[in-house]
Every structure is written in structure tokens, then in C-alpha cells.
Scaffold this active site. Structure first.
Site, PDB file in Angstrom:
ATOM      1  N   SER A 112       1.232  -1.315   0.207  1.00 19.17           N
ATOM      2  CA  SER A 112       0.147   0.404   0.171  1.00 19.17           C
ATOM      3  C   SER A 112       0.808   1.148  -0.359  1.00 19.17           C
ATOM      4  O   SER A 112       2.237   1.345   0.574  1.00 19.17           O
ATOM      5  CB  SER A 112      -1.038   0.003   1.071  1.00 19.17           C
ATOM      6  OG  SER A 112      -1.783   1.523   1.477  1.00 19.17           O
ATOM      7  N   TYR A 141      -2.112  -1.546  10.596  1.00 19.06           N
ATOM      8  CA  TYR A 141      -2.183  -1.528   9.363  1.00 19.06           C
ATOM      9  C   TYR A 141      -0.998  -0.618   8.172  1.00 19.06           C
ATOM     10  O   TYR A 141      -0.210  -1.531   7.229  1.00 19.06           O
ATOM     11  CB  TYR A 141      -3.631  -0.878   8.213  1.00 19.06           C
ATOM     12  CG  TYR A 141      -3.874  -1.164   7.541  1.00 19.06           C
ATOM     13  CD1 TYR A 141      -4.129  -2.102   6.502  1.00 19.06           C
ATOM     14  CD2 TYR A 141      -2.669   0.053   6.174  1.00 19.06           C
ATOM     15  CE1 TYR A 141      -4.806  -2.483   5.080  1.00 19.06           C
ATOM     16  CE2 TYR A 141      -3.492  -0.212   5.132  1.00 19.06           C
ATOM     17  CZ  TYR A 141      -3.434  -1.219   4.349  1.00 19.06           C
ATOM     18  OH  TYR A 141      -4.245  -1.271   3.283  1.00 19.06           O
TER      19      TYR A 141
END
Ligand code: NAD
Ligand code: MG
Length: 300
Positions: free
Chosen positions: A192, A205
Site C-alpha cells: 500500500s 495497518y
């Protein structure tokens, strides 16, 4: 009559898909694509296959919705037989993907279950390999993201669950898959932009995504001599159920994607072609790479 616009038509990409403001639309995790407004585009009515993965056998996690669904549709239309993993609670979304993959004329196997469990991960790979008759591609797309503003409120249970889903499962699945993989096989992980530009409310995360980036670099070097390539895709904001089901607070869902140079979130259909490229032999000299699809927030 103007031609029907789709992802193959030259056009202004900033206007190709909806941008903010979006409606608030809370769901509980893992969320369903069916419940989203506007509906995400996973390439259902547009993706055209060109036989780029003909005869390949692929295991895809998180295949029911979002990026994983777009990958499953694209891989099936490119001629790959597919094993699809998702959580049992997502069966409604999954049934749509299974029907689309069947319609592409490839072998399609549904293997729902929780990849946070090591025993299940092992079985998932064994079942995929046995039922597809081999394993050429592993695509780790499944992920958990739950926004928590302050570290004081971030529970150990969440921190652990995020790492189990995003990092441990990837390790278990790669470890189980590699012994089955022939030269030419590929692994594609999903990192990401958060790996490089972490948001303060995504402490756990973002840390898992940085771990996925490092894991991808290291494993690529480890298995290159066996003719196996390992890459990752690093998306920016993408319109999927991950976000309104707790990945972002609802006030951020309203403005989702506004901060990108494109001023909109990406759609899953805009990610799938990169996974196809990394899976196919066309990217034969690409390994250990983190491929950004971010709407303009480039990776370092
Ligand atoms: P999504 O909710 O559609 O997909 C995530 C999937 O993960 C779910 O469909 C679910 O099947 C799976 N999953 C979660 N926990 C699981 C578990 N314990 N066992 C099995 N499966 C489980 O959302 P998405 O945005 O398409 O997410 C796909 C990947 O893309 C994730 O790794 C996510 O971190 C990454 N990503 C998304 C964005 C974004 O903005 N949407 C940005 C960067 C990276
Ligand atoms: Mg889902």
C-alpha cells in the site's frame, strides 16, 4: 453514436470514475461490495482478456470484492484457472465472482475460510494445488484495516489480528505454495501507499504494509535463482468495502481520494491490469518490485 467509454477508450482519467463527495455508508467489517454507493467497478462489464494467462493456475485471496474481485475477473478472462478465497460471511459477493469466472470458461474453485489460521492457509494451498492440478500464481490480496485514532485505544487483539491477516497469512501461504511452484511461477503481494506514507490512524495497518514491502524484496532475492518472481502492488485509495467498513472514519469516506493529484479514488478495475502484467511472462525481468497505482502519490 459516440463509442461506449470503457477502460480501453482514451479519455481524461480524472473524470473516468466518480470522485468525492461520497455518501456516508457504514458497514461492519469485512463489508460487502453489494452494499456500496456508488457501486465499485471491478471490470465486470469491461475487462477484455487476451490469453495472457492461458492455462495458468492461480490462487487469489480476498477474491470476493474490491481489488481481489477485479483480479479474479481479469485472470479468468485471461485464461487462468482460479481458486478463490474469501471469508464465509462474504458468500453473497463471492457468488457473483464465481459466476463471472465460470462465464469466462475457466475452472473455478471456491475455498472460503479464515487465513488468520496457519492450518487453514496450509490446507488452502494444498486444496488449490490438488483441485487445479498445480499452482503457478499466488496472489495475496486479502487484508484487514481498522482505523484507530490514538495508540492508547489500539488494542493488542486488533494489532495482532491485523498482522495475522496481512503479514502472517502471506508468510504461511508463500511458504506452503513455493514447493509446488515451477520456474516461471509468480507471487504477487498487496502492499500500500501506507507502506511509505503512513496515516496516523492506521498505525497497525501501515506497519503491516511496510512489512509486506520488505518481505517482497527479500523473498524475491531468495527465490530468483529458482525462476520464481515475487512482486507487490501498492495501491493508493481504492473504492472498496475495506474503507467504509471501518478502514476509515465515515467523515474520511465522504472525501475519499480527494487528496490525490487525480482528486478521486481508484477503482478495482484500474488495479487488475497491473496484477495481470506481474503474473504474466511479459514481466519476466521484473522481480522484487513494488508497483504503485496511486493516482499520483508516487512511491519513493
Ligand atoms: P476488500 O474489503 O474488498 O478486500 C479485502 C478482502 O480481505 C475481503 O474481501 C476479505 O475476503 C479478505 N479478508 C480479510 N480478512 C480475512 C481473513 N481473516 N481471512 C480471509 N480473508 C480475509 O478491500 P480491498 O481494498 O480490495 O483490499 C484488498 C487489498 O488491498 C488489501 O490487502 C488492502 O490492504 C489493499 N489496499 C487497499 C487500498 C484501498 O484503498 N482500498 C489501498 C491500499 C491497499
Ligand atoms: Mg470482501
Amino acid at each position: 453514436m459516440p463509442p461506449t467509454l470503457n477502460q480501453y477508450t482514451m479519455q481524461d482519467p480524472t473524470k473516468q470514475y466518480p470522485g468525492p463527495d461520497f455518501e456516508r455508508q457504514p458497514q461492519s467489517a469485512p463489508g460487502l461490495a453489494q452494499e456500496m454507493t456508488p457501486q465499485p467497478d471491478h471490470g465486470e462489464s469491461s475487462y477484455q482478456g487476451f490469453g495472457r494467462l492461458k492455462g495458468r493456475r492461480a490462487l487469489i485471496t480476498g477474491a470476493d470484492s474490491g481489488i481481489g474481485r477485479a483480479v479474479a475477473i481479469a485472470f479468468a478472462r485471461e485464461g487462468a484457472d482460479v481458486a478463490l478465497n474469501y471469508l464465509p460471511s462474504e458468500e453473497r459477493d463471492a457468488q457473483e465472482v464465481i459466476a463471472l469466472a465460470h462465464a469466462a470458461g475457466v475452472k473455478t474453485i471456491a475455498l472460503p475460510g479464515d487465513i488468520g489460521d496457519e492450518t487453514f492457509c496450509h490446507r488452502l494451498v494444498q486444496d488449490s494445488n490438488a483441485q487445479l492440478g498445480g499452482l503457478d500464481i499466488l496472489v495475496n490480496v486479502a487484508g484487514k484495516q481498522h482505523y484507530v485514532e490514538q495508540i492508547a485505544d489500539l488494542e493488542t487483539a486488533q494489532f495482532e489480528a491485523t498482522f495475522r491477516t496481512n503479514v502472517f497469512a502471506m508468510f504461511w501461504l508463500c511458504k506452503a505454495a513455493l514447493p509446488h511452484m515451477p520456474p516461471g511461477a509468480t507471487i504477487i503481494n498487496t502492499s500500500s501507499i501506507q507502506s511509505y506514507q503512513p496515516s496516523p490512524g492506521l498505525l497497525d495497518y501501515a506497519s503491516t504494509k511496510a512489512a509486506i514491502t520488505a518481505f517482497t524484496h527479500a523473498l524475491a532475492k531468495q527465490v530468483a535463482s529458482r525462476g520464481i518472481r515475487v512482486n507487490a502492488v501498492a495501491p493508493g485509495p481504492v473504492w472498496t468495502p475495506l474503507q467504509p467498513s471501518g478502514g476509515q472514519p465515515q467523515e474520511k469516506v465522504e472525501h475519499f481520494g480527494a487528496e490525490t493529484p487525480m482528486k478521486r479514488p481508484g477503482q478495482p478495475a484500474e488495479l487488475a491490469p497491473v496484477y495481470v502484467l506481474l503474473a504474466s511472462q511479459e514481466s519476466s525481468f521484473v522481480t522484487g518490485e513494488i508497483y504503485g497505482v496511486t493516482g499520483g502519490h508516487h512511491l519513493p
